[in-house]
Write a protein that holds these residues in place. Sequence first.
Motif, short mmCIF file in Angstrom:
data_model
loop_
_atom_site.label_atom_id
_atom_site.label_comp_id
_atom_site.label_asym_id
_atom_site.label_seq_id
_atom_site.Cartn_x
_atom_site.Cartn_y
_atom_site.Cartn_z
N PRO A 72 0.80 -1.23 0.00
CA PRO A 72 0.00 0.00 0.00
C PRO A 72 0.83 1.27 0.00
O PRO A 72 0.31 2.33 -0.35
N ASN A 73 2.08 1.20 0.42
CA ASN A 73 2.92 2.40 0.51
C ASN A 73 3.39 2.79 -0.89
O ASN A 73 4.16 2.06 -1.52
N PRO A 74 2.97 3.96 -1.43
CA PRO A 74 3.41 4.35 -2.78
C PRO A 74 4.90 4.60 -2.89
O PRO A 74 5.52 4.31 -3.92
N SER A 75 5.51 5.13 -1.83
CA SER A 75 6.96 5.37 -1.87
C SER A 75 7.73 4.05 -1.98
O SER A 75 8.71 3.95 -2.73
N ALA A 76 7.28 3.06 -1.25
CA ALA A 76 7.93 1.75 -1.33
C ALA A 76 7.75 1.14 -2.71
O ALA A 76 8.67 0.50 -3.24
N ARG A 77 6.59 1.35 -3.34
CA ARG A 77 6.38 0.83 -4.69
C ARG A 77 7.30 1.50 -5.69
O ARG A 77 7.86 0.84 -6.58
N VAL A 78 7.48 2.81 -5.56
CA VAL A 78 8.40 3.52 -6.47
C VAL A 78 9.83 3.02 -6.27
O VAL A 78 10.58 2.82 -7.24
N GLU A 79 10.21 2.80 -5.03
CA GLU A 79 11.56 2.30 -4.76
C GLU A 79 11.77 0.91 -5.37
O GLU A 79 12.81 0.65 -6.00
N GLU A 80 10.79 0.03 -5.22
CA GLU A 80 10.90 -1.30 -5.81
C GLU A 80 10.94 -1.23 -7.33
O GLU A 80 11.69 -1.98 -7.98
N PHE A 81 10.19 -0.31 -7.92
CA PHE A 81 10.20 -0.14 -9.38
C PHE A 81 11.58 0.30 -9.87
O PHE A 81 12.09 -0.21 -10.88
N LEU A 82 12.19 1.24 -9.15
CA LEU A 82 13.52 1.70 -9.55
C LEU A 82 14.56 0.59 -9.43
O LEU A 82 15.44 0.45 -10.29
N TYR A 83 14.48 -0.20 -8.38
CA TYR A 83 15.42 -1.31 -8.22
C TYR A 83 15.27 -2.32 -9.37
O TYR A 83 16.25 -2.86 -9.87
N GLU A 84 14.01 -2.57 -9.77
CA GLU A 84 13.80 -3.51 -10.88
C GLU A 84 14.35 -2.95 -12.18
O GLU A 84 14.94 -3.69 -12.98
N LYS A 85 14.16 -1.66 -12.45
CA LYS A 85 14.66 -1.07 -13.68
C LYS A 85 16.19 -1.04 -13.70
O LYS A 85 16.80 -1.15 -14.76
N LEU A 86 16.80 -0.86 -12.53
CA LEU A 86 18.26 -0.87 -12.44
C LEU A 86 18.82 -2.28 -12.36
O LEU A 86 20.04 -2.44 -12.26
N ASP A 87 17.94 -3.29 -12.41
CA ASP A 87 18.35 -4.69 -12.37
C ASP A 87 19.15 -4.99 -11.11
O ASP A 87 20.20 -5.64 -11.14
N ARG A 88 18.65 -4.48 -9.99
CA ARG A 88 19.28 -4.72 -8.70
C ARG A 88 18.28 -5.39 -7.78
O ARG A 88 17.06 -5.25 -7.93
N LYS A 89 18.78 -6.11 -6.79
CA LYS A 89 17.93 -6.84 -5.87
C LYS A 89 17.25 -5.87 -4.92
O LYS A 89 17.88 -4.98 -4.35
N VAL A 90 15.95 -6.07 -4.75
CA VAL A 90 15.19 -5.21 -3.85
C VAL A 90 15.56 -5.55 -2.41
O VAL A 90 15.54 -6.72 -2.01
N PRO A 91 15.95 -4.57 -1.60
CA PRO A 91 16.33 -4.87 -0.21
C PRO A 91 15.15 -5.38 0.60
O PRO A 91 13.99 -5.03 0.34
N SER A 92 15.43 -6.23 1.56
CA SER A 92 14.38 -6.79 2.41
C SER A 92 13.80 -5.69 3.28
O SER A 92 14.53 -4.90 3.89
N ARG A 93 12.50 -5.64 3.35
CA ARG A 93 11.81 -4.59 4.09
C ARG A 93 10.95 -5.23 5.20
O ARG A 93 10.28 -6.24 4.96
N VAL A 94 10.97 -4.63 6.38
CA VAL A 94 10.18 -5.13 7.51
C VAL A 94 8.71 -4.85 7.25
O VAL A 94 8.33 -3.74 6.86
N THR A 95 7.88 -5.85 7.45
CA THR A 95 6.45 -5.66 7.26
C THR A 95 5.86 -4.90 8.44
O THR A 95 6.49 -4.75 9.51
#
Length: 448
Positions: A66-89
Amino acid sequence: MDFNMKKLASDAGIFFTRAVQFTEEKFGQAEKTELDAHFENLLARADSTKNWTEKILRQTEVLLQPNPSARVEEFLYEKLDRKVPSRVTNGELLAQYMAEAASELGPTTPYGKTLIKVAEAEKRLGAAERDFIHTASINFLTPLRNFLEGDWKTISKERRLLQNRRLDLDACKARLKKAKAAEAKATCEGDTVPDFQETRPRNYILSASASATLDDTSCPPSWAEWKEEYPGGWRLPCFFLLPLNPSVTRARGCLSLPKDRKLWNDEVDKAEQELRVAQTEFDRQAEVTRLLLEGISSTHVNHLRCLHEFVESQTTYYAQCYRHMLDLQKQLGRFPGTFVGTTEPVSPPLSSTSPTTAVATMPVGPSVAGLAPPGEAALRLEVTPPASGTRKARVLYDYEAADSSELALLADELITVYSLPGMDPDWLIGERGNKKGKVPVTYLELLS
């Protein structure tokens, strides 16, 4: 950077030509090759699939994160072909805060002990949420993204090529049409060459030297010979006339017509050859695009399988959450299903003439092994009047008797009720003092 100026200029010219062609088609000034109805249906189906896939993908991402900032961060990591860091739920973060609060407030106090138990349950809920997000992302989101970024891009590329082939085909058709029209005009002019002897007094003014050569069948073969024969330049041979009509600049004679006719014949042949090539390329590209569009059905089958997997993972997630919360209730000493009561409706029924059977909802704690959906977890008991004997009942709402056979009721009063053989199960016989009459079951709470 090395630029190919010729290619750049050629592409710019093609772009401008096609833009003009598109504009003419919009205004109905140019011919447009129409696709068949089946092909148009395939195109519409593909566009609809693409649009709804994008919407479902975006909303699923919102559900999982639900967090839009977290979604943008995950999108950038995918475009940069880097592993998304583990995030605490959120559940794990809440568990951490509760554990720290219990440590500071006293883990041996009742409040501290409860905080620790709830923190452990929230931690398990957070871990279950993490597994659900990971599973849903692999089994559902990834296939949808692969379709949009892979198959759909290929379909879009082939559709653009098909559009270009169609424009080329329409341009060739227009070119052939113009060439045939010019050829017909040249042939028509050749068949209606005027007789200069007859039309001279009416239409033309001839020079003296031109009039002298009207009966001569031989004409100078070239302009250089004409200049040598007529050095003044103002005298014209037999096939160069001065028309009175200003719109006519010159009339062609015996030598020019056969040459023009041959040139237009060659132009028509060339246009027909180009049309055949363009038609072949268009048909080939249309077949390729058709095969890709028909593959949308396979895409639907694949998405259906992914959707079933998404539902299974979501069911597993909610089942785990239910088990964890059930265990937490047991640890806290609040066992579900120990209290049985009758659910009181907010308002009495609208019609007192046709009451319905009272329905009591008794919460029952389902076993951990067999997890039933929440709608089936509650046991619905149908309250029926006793076959014999009497019992007490509490009146839930005021009730006005419709006739002398019924008993008027007041809310919260206690009456004695019983049933008679062959009586409607929705009604009972109620007694209050020396008064007696029929009462609706839905207005009563039967007491044991």
